[in-house]
Write a protein that holds these residues in place. Structure first.
Motif, PDB file in Angstrom:
ATOM      1  N   THR A 117       0.822  -1.212   0.000  1.00  0.00           N
ATOM      2  CA  THR A 117       0.000   0.000   0.000  1.00  0.00           C
ATOM      3  C   THR A 117       0.857   1.263   0.000  1.00  0.00           C
ATOM      4  O   THR A 117       0.560   2.225  -0.711  1.00  0.00           O
ATOM      5  CB  THR A 117      -0.928   0.000   1.230  1.00  0.00           C
ATOM      6  OG1 THR A 117      -1.700  -1.193   1.228  1.00  0.00           O
ATOM      7  CG2 THR A 117      -1.846   1.200   1.219  1.00  0.00           C
ATOM      8  N   GLY A 118       1.924   1.260   0.773  1.00  0.00           N
ATOM      9  CA  GLY A 118       2.823   2.416   0.799  1.00  0.00           C
ATOM     10  C   GLY A 118       3.490   2.661  -0.536  1.00  0.00           C
ATOM     11  O   GLY A 118       3.631   3.799  -0.977  1.00  0.00           O
ATOM     12  N   TRP A 119       3.898   1.593  -1.196  1.00  0.00           N
ATOM     13  CA  TRP A 119       4.538   1.766  -2.505  1.00  0.00           C
ATOM     14  C   TRP A 119       3.536   2.200  -3.571  1.00  0.00           C
ATOM     15  O   TRP A 119       3.877   2.965  -4.460  1.00  0.00           O
ATOM     16  CB  TRP A 119       5.264   0.490  -2.907  1.00  0.00           C
ATOM     17  CG  TRP A 119       6.571   0.326  -2.200  1.00  0.00           C
ATOM     18  CD1 TRP A 119       7.039   1.082  -1.154  1.00  0.00           C
ATOM     19  CD2 TRP A 119       7.579  -0.633  -2.477  1.00  0.00           C
ATOM     20  NE1 TRP A 119       8.272   0.642  -0.774  1.00  0.00           N
ATOM     21  CE2 TRP A 119       8.635  -0.408  -1.555  1.00  0.00           C
ATOM     22  CE3 TRP A 119       7.709  -1.661  -3.391  1.00  0.00           C
ATOM     23  CZ2 TRP A 119       9.791  -1.165  -1.549  1.00  0.00           C
ATOM     24  CZ3 TRP A 119       8.862  -2.427  -3.378  1.00  0.00           C
ATOM     25  CH2 TRP A 119       9.889  -2.171  -2.466  1.00  0.00           C
ATOM     26  N   ILE A 120       2.298   1.738  -3.466  1.00  0.00           N
ATOM     27  CA  ILE A 120       1.259   2.198  -4.404  1.00  0.00           C
ATOM     28  C   ILE A 120       0.978   3.686  -4.177  1.00  0.00           C
ATOM     29  O   ILE A 120       0.825   4.456  -5.142  1.00  0.00           O
ATOM     30  CB  ILE A 120      -0.021   1.353  -4.250  1.00  0.00           C
ATOM     31  CG1 ILE A 120       0.224  -0.054  -4.813  1.00  0.00           C
ATOM     32  CG2 ILE A 120      -1.203   2.003  -4.960  1.00  0.00           C
ATOM     33  CD1 ILE A 120      -0.879  -1.037  -4.505  1.00  0.00           C
ATOM     34  N   CYS A 121       0.936   4.124  -2.923  1.00  0.00           N
ATOM     35  CA  CYS A 121       0.735   5.548  -2.614  1.00  0.00           C
ATOM     36  C   CYS A 121       1.899   6.389  -3.128  1.00  0.00           C
ATOM     37  O   CYS A 121       1.697   7.492  -3.658  1.00  0.00           O
ATOM     38  CB  CYS A 121       0.564   5.753  -1.120  1.00  0.00           C
ATOM     39  SG  CYS A 121      -0.974   5.102  -0.465  1.00  0.00           S
ATOM     40  N   ALA A 122       3.121   5.878  -2.982  1.00  0.00           N
ATOM     41  CA  ALA A 122       4.287   6.606  -3.487  1.00  0.00           C
ATOM     42  C   ALA A 122       4.250   6.700  -5.009  1.00  0.00           C
ATOM     43  O   ALA A 122       4.584   7.747  -5.582  1.00  0.00           O
ATOM     44  CB  ALA A 122       5.569   5.930  -3.024  1.00  0.00           C
ATOM     45  N   ALA A 123       3.824   5.640  -5.673  1.00  0.00           N
ATOM     46  CA  ALA A 123       3.708   5.681  -7.137  1.00  0.00           C
ATOM     47  C   ALA A 123       2.622   6.668  -7.568  1.00  0.00           C
ATOM     48  O   ALA A 123       2.784   7.394  -8.552  1.00  0.00           O
ATOM     49  CB  ALA A 123       3.399   4.284  -7.681  1.00  0.00           C
ATOM     50  N   GLY A 124       1.522   6.718  -6.820  1.00  0.00           N
ATOM     51  CA  GLY A 124       0.465   7.687  -7.125  1.00  0.00           C
ATOM     52  C   GLY A 124       0.926   9.123  -6.945  1.00  0.00           C
ATOM     53  O   GLY A 124       0.603   9.994  -7.753  1.00  0.00           O
ATOM     54  N   LEU A 125       1.699   9.376  -5.893  1.00  0.00           N
ATOM     55  CA  LEU A 125       2.245  10.720  -5.676  1.00  0.00           C
ATOM     56  C   LEU A 125       3.207  11.102  -6.791  1.00  0.00           C
ATOM     57  O   LEU A 125       3.226  12.249  -7.243  1.00  0.00           O
ATOM     58  CB  LEU A 125       2.928  10.791  -4.317  1.00  0.00           C
ATOM     59  CG  LEU A 125       3.518  12.136  -3.914  1.00  0.00           C
ATOM     60  CD1 LEU A 125       2.450  13.212  -3.854  1.00  0.00           C
ATOM     61  CD2 LEU A 125       4.235  12.019  -2.589  1.00  0.00           C
ATOM     62  N   MET A 126       3.995  10.146  -7.250  1.00  0.00           N
ATOM     63  CA  MET A 126       4.902  10.399  -8.362  1.00  0.00           C
ATOM     64  C   MET A 126       4.128  10.738  -9.639  1.00  0.00           C
ATOM     65  O   MET A 126       4.506  11.640 -10.393  1.00  0.00           O
ATOM     66  CB  MET A 126       5.798   9.180  -8.602  1.00  0.00           C
ATOM     67  CG  MET A 126       6.818   9.381  -9.689  1.00  0.00           C
ATOM     68  SD  MET A 126       8.166  10.445  -9.211  1.00  0.00           S
ATOM     69  CE  MET A 126       9.097   9.363  -8.192  1.00  0.00           C
ATOM     70  N   MET A 127       3.033  10.036  -9.878  1.00  0.00           N
ATOM     71  CA  MET A 127       2.198  10.307 -11.063  1.00  0.00           C
ATOM     72  C   MET A 127       1.552  11.692 -10.973  1.00  0.00           C
ATOM     73  O   MET A 127       1.511  12.418 -11.964  1.00  0.00           O
ATOM     74  CB  MET A 127       1.115   9.238 -11.204  1.00  0.00           C
ATOM     75  CG  MET A 127       1.641   7.841 -11.449  1.00  0.00           C
ATOM     76  SD  MET A 127       2.311   7.634 -13.069  1.00  0.00           S
ATOM     77  CE  MET A 127       0.845   7.435 -14.001  1.00  0.00           C
ATOM     78  N   VAL A 128       1.052  12.042  -9.807  1.00  0.00           N
ATOM     79  CA  VAL A 128       0.421  13.355  -9.627  1.00  0.00           C
ATOM     80  C   VAL A 128       1.423  14.475  -9.834  1.00  0.00           C
ATOM     81  O   VAL A 128       1.129  15.490 -10.478  1.00  0.00           O
ATOM     82  CB  VAL A 128      -0.228  13.455  -8.222  1.00  0.00           C
ATOM     83  CG1 VAL A 128      -0.571  14.883  -7.879  1.00  0.00           C
ATOM     84  CG2 VAL A 128      -1.455  12.609  -8.151  1.00  0.00           C
ATOM     85  N   GLY A 129       2.617  14.290  -9.324  1.00  0.00           N
ATOM     86  CA  GLY A 129       3.632  15.346  -9.423  1.00  0.00           C
ATOM     87  C   GLY A 129       4.192  15.540 -10.816  1.00  0.00           C
ATOM     88  O   GLY A 129       4.556  16.657 -11.186  1.00  0.00           O
ATOM     89  N   ASN A 130       4.288  14.488 -11.597  1.00  0.00           N
ATOM     90  CA  ASN A 130       4.955  14.590 -12.884  1.00  0.00           C
ATOM     91  C   ASN A 130       4.044  14.649 -14.089  1.00  0.00           C
ATOM     92  O   ASN A 130       4.503  14.945 -15.189  1.00  0.00           O
ATOM     93  CB  ASN A 130       5.954  13.428 -13.049  1.00  0.00           C
ATOM     94  CG  ASN A 130       7.096  13.549 -12.072  1.00  0.00           C
ATOM     95  OD1 ASN A 130       7.703  14.589 -11.959  1.00  0.00           O
ATOM     96  ND2 ASN A 130       7.359  12.483 -11.346  1.00  0.00           N
ATOM     97  N   PHE A 131       2.766  14.365 -13.911  1.00  0.00           N
ATOM     98  CA  PHE A 131       1.809  14.446 -15.005  1.00  0.00           C
ATOM     99  C   PHE A 131       0.667  15.361 -14.593  1.00  0.00           C
ATOM    100  O   PHE A 131      -0.403  14.901 -14.214  1.00  0.00           O
ATOM    101  CB  PHE A 131       1.263  13.049 -15.371  1.00  0.00           C
ATOM    102  CG  PHE A 131       2.332  12.104 -15.813  1.00  0.00           C
ATOM    103  CD1 PHE A 131       2.860  12.179 -17.081  1.00  0.00           C
ATOM    104  CD2 PHE A 131       2.810  11.142 -14.949  1.00  0.00           C
ATOM    105  CE1 PHE A 131       3.839  11.309 -17.483  1.00  0.00           C
ATOM    106  CE2 PHE A 131       3.784  10.261 -15.334  1.00  0.00           C
ATOM    107  CZ  PHE A 131       4.311  10.345 -16.618  1.00  0.00           C
TER     108      PHE A 131
END
Length: 132
Positions: A117-131
């Motif tokens: 769950t933590g890694w999925i949240c980190a991937a989501g934050l990365m997507m929000v920040g870069n796209f």
């Protein structure tokens, strides 16, 4: 005491400070209206204290949401940097917590679920920040 305990405390401190910096940059570049302006649809008739020209008025398109503040350059670059740094910090914190729980207790399904769950949240934050 280990210096690793500074990492979970520094994540919200840096993230919240970074979001306010992005808002200040968007406000300075007049990409959004100030938070204290509650006359969004009526401000085109009135002179605001932060207006620099007659064409700038606060409509509902200029409400200072975090997604609006991080849309246009140069503040979009800092927004991406803050989100990427925060995402990396979340990855490290979740991995350290996972290793800590394995060291103190045995591995369990809940520990693996929290890592995922933590890694999925980190991937989501990365997507929000870069796209944006």
């Amino acid at each position: 005491m280990s210096l690793w305990m500074i990492l979970p405390v520094s994540l919200p401190v840096l993230s919240i400070t970074g979001i306010w910096v992005v808002y200040a940059m968007a406000l300075y570049n007049q990409h959004v209206c100030p938070v204290d302006n509650w006359l969004y649809n009526q401000s085109c008739e009135e002179e605001l204290h932060l207006q620099s020209g007659p064409s700038f008025c606060c409509t509902l398109d200029n409400v200072p949401l975090i997604s609006k503040c991080g849309t246009l350059p140069p503040e979009s670059c800092f927004f991406s940097l803050i989100c990427s740094t925060g995402s990396f910090m979340v990855l490290v914190i979740v991995l350290l917590r996972y290793a800590h729980v394995i060291e103190k207790h045995q591995n369990c399904v809940l520990n693996m679920a929290s890592l995922s769950t933590g890694w999925i949240c980190a991937a989501g934050l990365m997507m929000v920040g870069n796209f944006q």
